[in-house]
Design a protein around this motif. Structure first.
Motif, short mmCIF file in Angstrom:
data_model
loop_
_atom_site.label_atom_id
_atom_site.label_comp_id
_atom_site.label_asym_id
_atom_site.label_seq_id
_atom_site.Cartn_x
_atom_site.Cartn_y
_atom_site.Cartn_z
N TYR A 221 0.91 -1.35 -0.05
CA TYR A 221 -0.02 0.10 -0.04
C TYR A 221 0.75 1.23 0.00
O TYR A 221 0.57 2.31 -0.77
CB TYR A 221 -0.90 0.03 1.25
N LEU A 222 1.93 1.31 0.85
CA LEU A 222 2.97 2.67 0.87
C LEU A 222 3.51 2.84 -0.38
O LEU A 222 3.38 3.81 -0.78
CB LEU A 222 3.69 2.08 2.06
N LYS A 223 3.99 1.64 -1.25
CA LYS A 223 4.48 1.80 -2.55
C LYS A 223 3.59 2.59 -3.52
O LYS A 223 3.96 3.15 -4.35
CB LYS A 223 5.17 0.40 -3.07
N ALA A 224 2.25 2.08 -3.20
CA ALA A 224 1.19 2.67 -4.10
C ALA A 224 0.80 3.93 -3.89
O ALA A 224 0.22 4.76 -4.83
CB ALA A 224 0.15 1.45 -4.57
N ASN A 225 0.95 4.27 -2.56
CA ASN A 225 0.08 5.55 -2.22
C ASN A 225 0.83 6.57 -1.23
O ASN A 225 0.39 7.73 -1.00
CB ASN A 225 -1.27 5.09 -1.10
N LEU A 226 2.21 6.19 -0.86
CA LEU A 226 2.90 7.17 0.11
C LEU A 226 3.45 8.20 -1.11
O LEU A 226 4.15 7.63 -1.90
CB LEU A 226 3.89 6.39 0.86
N ILE A 227 3.19 9.22 -0.92
CA ILE A 227 3.53 10.31 -1.71
C ILE A 227 4.69 11.43 -1.27
O ILE A 227 5.55 12.24 -1.78
CB ILE A 227 2.59 11.06 -2.21
N ALA A 228 4.66 11.59 0.38
CA ALA A 228 5.47 12.51 0.98
C ALA A 228 5.93 12.10 2.43
O ALA A 228 5.18 11.39 2.76
CB ALA A 228 4.70 13.94 0.91
N PHE A 229 6.97 12.79 3.02
CA PHE A 229 7.50 12.64 4.04
C PHE A 229 7.90 13.86 4.66
O PHE A 229 8.47 14.63 4.15
CB PHE A 229 8.49 11.65 4.36
N CYS A 230 7.18 14.01 5.94
CA CYS A 230 7.51 15.51 6.32
C CYS A 230 8.13 15.54 7.85
O CYS A 230 7.45 14.61 8.71
CB CYS A 230 6.40 16.26 6.54
N SER A 231 9.27 16.11 8.08
CA SER A 231 9.88 16.12 9.44
C SER A 231 10.36 17.28 9.89
O SER A 231 10.60 18.15 9.09
CB SER A 231 10.50 14.83 9.94
N ASP A 232 11.13 17.51 10.75
CA ASP A 232 12.09 18.62 11.11
C ASP A 232 13.46 18.44 10.72
O ASP A 232 13.63 17.39 9.93
CB ASP A 232 12.18 18.73 12.70
N GLY A 233 14.32 19.13 10.93
CA GLY A 233 15.42 19.17 10.31
C GLY A 233 16.68 18.45 10.82
O GLY A 233 17.82 18.79 10.53
N ALA A 234 16.30 17.46 11.72
CA ALA A 234 17.32 16.67 12.59
C ALA A 234 18.11 15.87 11.28
O ALA A 234 17.46 15.23 10.47
CB ALA A 234 16.57 15.87 13.67
N ASP A 235 19.40 15.92 11.73
CA ASP A 235 20.03 15.00 10.64
C ASP A 235 19.67 13.57 10.61
O ASP A 235 19.73 12.97 9.75
CB ASP A 235 21.62 15.28 11.17
N THR A 236 19.38 12.87 11.90
CA THR A 236 19.08 11.57 11.99
C THR A 236 17.76 11.01 11.41
O THR A 236 17.49 10.25 10.67
CB THR A 236 18.85 11.10 13.45
N VAL A 237 16.74 12.27 11.26
CA VAL A 237 15.57 12.05 10.56
C VAL A 237 15.58 12.57 9.17
O VAL A 237 15.19 11.77 8.16
CB VAL A 237 14.42 12.89 11.17
N LEU A 238 16.39 13.53 8.81
CA LEU A 238 16.29 14.00 7.41
C LEU A 238 17.52 14.39 7.01
O LEU A 238 17.81 15.07 6.13
CB LEU A 238 15.47 15.22 7.29
#
Length: 724
Positions: free
Chosen positions: A314-331
């Protein structure tokens, strides 16, 4: 899926207890049992003479198989075990996944395996032969287990669509009504953010008023289990509807350490639902992190999404974006969680312009140029002075009411780092500057703070910081608007960057007021001087670093290709080159296929041509259906964490000193009920009570539980009431 199975999915729920005790080995009980099937390396003839159909072969070709199996082995085992299914290289049982629980037919130590329900069965062993044997053993044990056989008997006995009623006997209306009242009580306590220990007093009051509420499920432990069940059912209902609608989603994550010794991952998703006029923000879960590495956060995130039904397909077919803060570990641009998501789900949009971290760009930039943030030190010392006694705090209130309120927040909510980047705190100090100096200068204990305020460098730094923070405040407010989409957010950030670049050329609003303020009557008593120990911040260098931080928040371009926003402009007639536009718009149609790939939604070419024709002729023309849905998908890409910030506020309300023993999972359940549950007036507890009974839980009128004696008054207290 047959209607019978879909009904079971809707009403039955898995009881999270011990895993299936499938200990019924076919031979001895001393671990000497061996699988009866020979290994594939030593067999020439297939185990099953009947060959699989062509349709099953096509299905197997599209599956991800366990690493120790080939397609032939998958064919044979799925034919031998009709209940066997393969998902993402893991095994599961479609029969157990359909029913999930034995209901009233459950026996002691006989439970349905949650691993087989959730398709989590994997092989053990270090080599191929050992892993193959491990899977054969697990399949054989599950096939002969009591729990699995009971599930199959239930499915055989319930061919009609009303199969749920066959699993659990119907309670009478009296029993149902009493249990519904208990559920309503628990739901109201959670909605009002009250401790569940209050249930005993609330139920006692209802009994005193003559309400029949049974004698069971009256304890804090029972209330906690009911809250868990309600939260799980709400998630199942809400997320199932999203999955059935095949809605496009955007994941939003953040971290906090306020509710546990370990870091906790806060997960939200925003989706475009057809029945809703605007994108919907949904709380998913709180998950405690074992480690704060990108790998751990990534696996925890996927596990939480899978638990809610959002599997990898489902995620491959419908995940379009990811949003988070500017932490290096996350982004991090090389090995962060965002990059790992991009590897597993290509072409998703990575956005990290969460406005609650914009202000910290100022403090981060001051640290990067290796200068001391004197304003942060000033606030830290001021906070310690005015929290020493109530007398000092009263004096501060007399000097400046606004500053007194902001200083109190430093201890309760913010902290010196956040306070030093707060526009409210900085402007409060600016407005009460002369009064603060006079108060500090009258006491020898605070002479250091008075000298700091008398230094013109401190006043210049404060003015520069206010000018910068005003720009951040304008951007943050604009990003929180519900009408702000990713295109507008990109323009707003670029506008803020241009405003900061203008500050390098000429002084800002507050900086230009310094000379006039020093000459004014209010500031005439302050002997301003230049102290070499407190040097002013390097203006241009600081602004350069802040601009770099702002550029990092812009949408990333992929391999120097054309910006993603240029594809989104196809849906905005205001961005079209109207002077050169001739229908059909060939240049736009070439980009249309790329836009469909980014949104993971096919936009009809005829609709796009109608959209272009209508807007060339008139601006008020109706928008075709596929264009409307594409615009809604674009708007579902989160650009702000304003809604996610509500979660932190709710956590602070739930995690009081009275409820310090709450676990992260319990807090997650309470937040689910608060965010996703209906209001008390609209909530109906009956379906939740039915699913509670399907999981073999007790009714409120269960006679096996002794009723607690009502708390009585002490003799002395009772005597007071009996006075004449």
């Amino acid at each position: 899926m047959p209607k019978r199975q879909s009904d079971i999915f809707s009403f039955l729920n898995v009881k999270k207890v011990k895993t299936d005790t499938e200990n019924e080995m076919n031979e001895n009980h001393c671990g000497a049992w061996k699988p009866t099937e020979p290994t594939f390396e030593s067999v020439e003839q297939p185990l099953i003479e009947e060959k699989p159909s062509c349709s099953s072969k096509e299905e197997i070709d599209n599956l991800v198989l366990p690493d120790c199996w080939n397609k032939k082995q998958a064919f044979l085992f799925t034919e031998q075990y009709k209940w066997l299914e393969i998902r993402e290289g893991k095994l599961g049982c479609k029969d157990c996944s359909t029913v999930q629980h034995l209901g009233m037919r459950a026996e002691k130590h006989v439970h349905v395996s949650k691993e087989w329900i959730a398709y989590l069965v994997t092989p053990n062993g270090s080599n191929k032969i050992t892993r193959q044997a491990s899977l054969r053993k697990k399949m054989r044990e599950h096939d002969v287990s009591k729990a699995h056989n009971k599930i199959q008997d239930l499915l055989k006995e319930s061919p009609s669509s009303d199969s749920v009623s066959n699993f659990v006997p119907k309670p009478n209306n009296k029993n149902m009504d009493a249990t519904v009242k208990v559920f309503n009580t628990v739901y109201s306590l959670v909605k009002c953010n009250r401790p569940l220990s209050d249930i005993e007093g609330v139920i006692e009051l209802q009994e005193e008023k003559g309400v029949d509420i049974g004698s069971c499920l009256h304890t804090r432990y029972s209330a906690t289990r009911i809250a868990e069940h309600i939260a799980k059912e709400i998630k199942m209902k809400v997320f199932k509807n999203i999955i059935e609608e095949n809605a496009k989603i955007c994941i939003i994550v953040d971290e906090t350490s306020a509710i546990s010794k370990k870091s906790t991952l806060v997960i939200y998703l925003q989706c475009a639902v057809q029945s809703a006029p605007s994108p919907v923000m949904l709380f998913v879960a709180l998950k405690e992190l074992v480690l704060t590495t990108a790998e751990c956060i990534f696996s925890t995130l996927l596990s939480a999404l899978n638990d809610c039904g959002f599997h990898n397909e489902y995620l491959k077919a419908n995940l379009i974006a990811f949003c988070s803060d500017g932490a290096d570990t996350v982004l991090g641009r090389r090995s962060g969680v965002g990059m790992k998501l991009l590897e597993n789900f290509p072409k998703i949009i990575i956005w990290h312009c969460l406005n609650h971290r914009l202000q910290l760009s100022l403090d981060d930039s001051i640290s990067e140029i290796e200068r001391v943030n004197h304003f942060k030190m000033f606030l830290d010392k001021t906070y310690s002075i005015y929290h020493q006694s109530n007398k000092n705090q009263t004096e501060l209130e007399a000097i400046a009411k606004d500053l007194e309120l902001e200083i109190i927040k430093i201890g309760r909510v913010l902290g010196p780092r956040w306070a030093a980047c707060s526009l409210r705190v900085a402007t409060a100090v600016w407005r009460s500057y002369p009064e603060l100096y006079r108060n500090f200068s009258h006491s020898s204990s605070y002479s250091g703070l008075a000298k700091r305020l008398a230094n013109i460098s401190f006043l210049q730094d404060l003015a520069l910081m206010i000018d910068i923070l005003e720009e951040f405040s304008l951007l943050s407010t604009a990003l929180q608007s519900g009408s702000t989409n990713i295109q507008k957010a990109q323009k707003l950030i670029k506008r803020t960057i241009r405003a900061l670049e203008n500050l390098k050329i000429c002084a800002g609003k507050y900086e230009s007021q310094i000379e006039d303020m020093i000459k004014s009557d209010k500031f005439k008593d302050i002997p301003f001087n230049k102290n070499n120990k407190l040097n002013t911040l390097p203006r241009n260098m600081l602004l350069d670093h802040i601009i770099q931080h702002m550029n990092l928040r812009l949408l990333l371009e992929r391999n120097n290709d054309e910006s993603v926003l240029s594809y989104f402009d196809l849906l905005e007639p205001s961005a079209w080159p109207h002077e050169e536009l001739i229908s059909p718009w060939i240049a736009g149609e070439r980009k249309l296929s790329h836009l469909s790939e980014i949104l993971k939604y096919e936009i009809d070419l005829n609709d796009f041509r109608d959209f272009v024709d209508n807007n060339v002729k008139s601006n008020n023309a109706p928008i075709p259906v596929t264009i409307q849905k594409a615009k809604k998908i674009v708007s579902s890409i989160a650009v702000s964490s304003a809604e996610a910030e509500r979660g932190f506020g709710l956590m602070n309300i739930i995690c009081t000193r009275v409820r310090s023993s709450l676990k992260v999972d319990h807090i997650s359940d309470f937040m689910t009920i608060n965010f996703l549950g209906k209001e008390l007036a609209d909530w109906d507890a009956t379906p939740f009570v039915k699913s509670w009974l399907n999981c073999n839980h007790r009714l409120a009128t269960d006679t096996r539980v002794r009723k607690k004696s009502t708390k009585g008054f002490y003799e002395n207290q009772l005597a007071l009431w009996n006075l004449p």
